[in-house]
Design a protein around this motif. Sequence first.
Motif, PDB file in Angstrom:
ATOM      1  N   LYS A  17       0.832  -1.201   0.000  1.00 22.43           N
ATOM      2  CA  LYS A  17       0.000   0.000   0.000  1.00 22.43           C
ATOM      3  C   LYS A  17       0.871   1.256   0.000  1.00 22.43           C
ATOM      4  CE  LYS A  17      -3.705   2.478   2.176  1.00 22.43           C
ATOM      5  NZ  LYS A  17      -4.455   2.791   3.374  1.00 22.43           N
ATOM      6  N   ARG A  18       1.949   1.220   0.788  1.00 23.37           N
ATOM      7  CA  ARG A  18       2.843   2.378   0.833  1.00 23.37           C
ATOM      8  C   ARG A  18       3.431   2.652  -0.557  1.00 23.37           C
ATOM      9  NH1 ARG A  18       5.470   4.021   5.437  1.00 23.37           N
ATOM     10  NH2 ARG A  18       3.623   3.304   6.514  1.00 23.37           N
TER      11      ARG A  18
ATOM     12  N   TYR B 174       1.038   9.306  -5.954  1.00 22.90           N
ATOM     13  CA  TYR B 174       1.546  10.678  -5.848  1.00 22.90           C
ATOM     14  C   TYR B 174       2.408  11.020  -7.068  1.00 22.90           C
ATOM     15  CZ  TYR B 174      -0.047  11.743  -1.129  1.00 22.90           C
ATOM     16  OH  TYR B 174      -0.824  12.023  -0.042  1.00 22.90           O
ATOM     17  N   ARG B 175       3.217  10.076  -7.470  1.00 26.60           N
ATOM     18  CA  ARG B 175       4.084  10.286  -8.630  1.00 26.60           C
ATOM     19  C   ARG B 175       3.252  10.537  -9.885  1.00 26.60           C
ATOM     20  NH1 ARG B 175       5.365   6.862 -13.286  1.00 26.60           N
ATOM     21  NH2 ARG B 175       4.892   5.111 -11.920  1.00 26.60           N
TER      22      ARG B 175
ATOM     23  N   ALA C  74       2.806   5.969  -2.979  1.00 29.80           N
ATOM     24  CA  ALA C  74       3.915   6.741  -3.573  1.00 29.80           C
ATOM     25  C   ALA C  74       3.776   6.803  -5.088  1.00 29.80           C
ATOM     26  CB  ALA C  74       5.248   6.116  -3.177  1.00 29.80           C
TER      27      ALA C  74
ATOM     28  N   VAL D 154       3.131  18.017  -3.405  1.00 29.11           N
ATOM     29  CA  VAL D 154       1.720  17.646  -3.546  1.00 29.11           C
ATOM     30  C   VAL D 154       1.012  17.862  -2.217  1.00 29.11           C
ATOM     31  CG1 VAL D 154       0.121  15.814  -4.264  1.00 29.11           C
ATOM     32  CG2 VAL D 154       2.399  15.883  -5.224  1.00 29.11           C
ATOM     33  N   ARG D 155      -0.167  18.450  -2.295  1.00 28.47           N
ATOM     34  CA  ARG D 155      -0.934  18.736  -1.079  1.00 28.47           C
ATOM     35  C   ARG D 155      -2.412  18.473  -1.370  1.00 28.47           C
ATOM     36  NH1 ARG D 155       0.657  24.380   1.207  1.00 28.47           N
ATOM     37  NH2 ARG D 155      -0.683  25.084  -0.471  1.00 28.47           N
ATOM     38  N   ASN D 156      -3.097  18.003  -0.359  1.00 24.22           N
ATOM     39  CA  ASN D 156      -4.558  17.785  -0.426  1.00 24.22           C
ATOM     40  C   ASN D 156      -4.993  16.735  -1.448  1.00 24.22           C
ATOM     41  OD1 ASN D 156      -5.166  19.572   1.614  1.00 24.22           O
ATOM     42  ND2 ASN D 156      -5.235  21.307   0.215  1.00 24.22           N
ATOM     43  N   ALA D 157      -4.205  15.687  -1.587  1.00 18.64           N
ATOM     44  CA  ALA D 157      -4.629  14.569  -2.426  1.00 18.64           C
ATOM     45  C   ALA D 157      -5.387  13.581  -1.541  1.00 18.64           C
ATOM     46  CB  ALA D 157      -3.434  13.902  -3.064  1.00 18.64           C
ATOM     47  N   ASN D 158      -6.462  13.009  -2.076  1.00 17.65           N
ATOM     48  CA  ASN D 158      -7.296  12.098  -1.285  1.00 17.65           C
ATOM     49  C   ASN D 158      -7.208  10.672  -1.800  1.00 17.65           C
ATOM     50  OD1 ASN D 158      -8.593  13.928   0.524  1.00 17.65           O
ATOM     51  ND2 ASN D 158      -9.703  14.713  -1.250  1.00 17.65           N
ATOM     52  N   ILE D 159      -7.090   9.733  -0.874  1.00 18.93           N
ATOM     53  CA  ILE D 159      -7.171   8.323  -1.262  1.00 18.93           C
ATOM     54  C   ILE D 159      -8.648   7.957  -1.326  1.00 18.93           C
ATOM     55  CG2 ILE D 159      -6.650   5.955  -0.560  1.00 18.93           C
ATOM     56  CD1 ILE D 159      -4.071   7.050   0.687  1.00 18.93           C
TER      57      ILE D 159
END
Lengths: 83, 174
Positions: free
Chosen positions: B101-102, B109-110, B106, B145-150
């Motif tokens: 998951k980690r 995000y990339r 990542a 990156v800021r405020n990204a939601n899973i």
Amino acid sequence: MQKCDGHPYNPIIFETRDDKNLKKILSSNNEEFIEYIHKLGLSLEHTDSTINFEYTSTTILTLKTRCFKVDFNDNFVRISPLK
Amino acid sequence: MKYLLVLVTIFSSLSLSATTAKTEVVKVPTASTINVNYPACPNHKTSNTPIKKTPLMSGVSNVESQEDVLAAEEKMLISVVGQGVAPMNTSSPAQAYALAKRAAVADAYRLIAEKVKGVRIDGQDLIKNMMVKRSTVRTSVAAMVRNANIVETTFKEGLCEVEMEIVISHAQFK
């Protein structure tokens, strides 16, 4: 360690279960906390290379340096970043 | 012998032309010195109005203007699916899930960084004796990156997939 100024915003609350050790509380809620702290902002560096059709990649996520206000209540801890 | 002579004459003429080319002084006309007077075309009226200069790469400038896909006061939702695989030597399935998951987070995000900021691509091919010895393609991206939601996480057969969304607005890029 230096004093931080700013106003707390967007807090996250965890159950303490009679434990005042912040490190333990964060490690028992690490999934939630990492997701939360990522959302506050991170820097990303990614490189990948394909040499003779062999692929390697590296992605580094670095958290931003940030001050937090931590309030322990009876059964909960409130962690809020300062802005 | 005859062919040799012919070759020698060809080479000598080539070298001669080369030497003459070296010594010849060519005056390159500047923009101010160029003054061409074309004969007037009988079917067209001549006018003294200055010719409107069009940029040499007018097509390219049009493309640039079309690149402003995100207008002011407008928001855009970017959705990506990052993938991650657990390492082989994990101590428990839970650890395998957490690591996969980690990695997937990542990767997501990339992907967001690549979509928003673009990717730098460097390529290099080393060719020796008409053969490719080493072919290299490197890509890189760096972003904050800021405020990204899973949105969703799935784990199936060792592969973890994380769906991530981010809302970007025009104001964030000012």
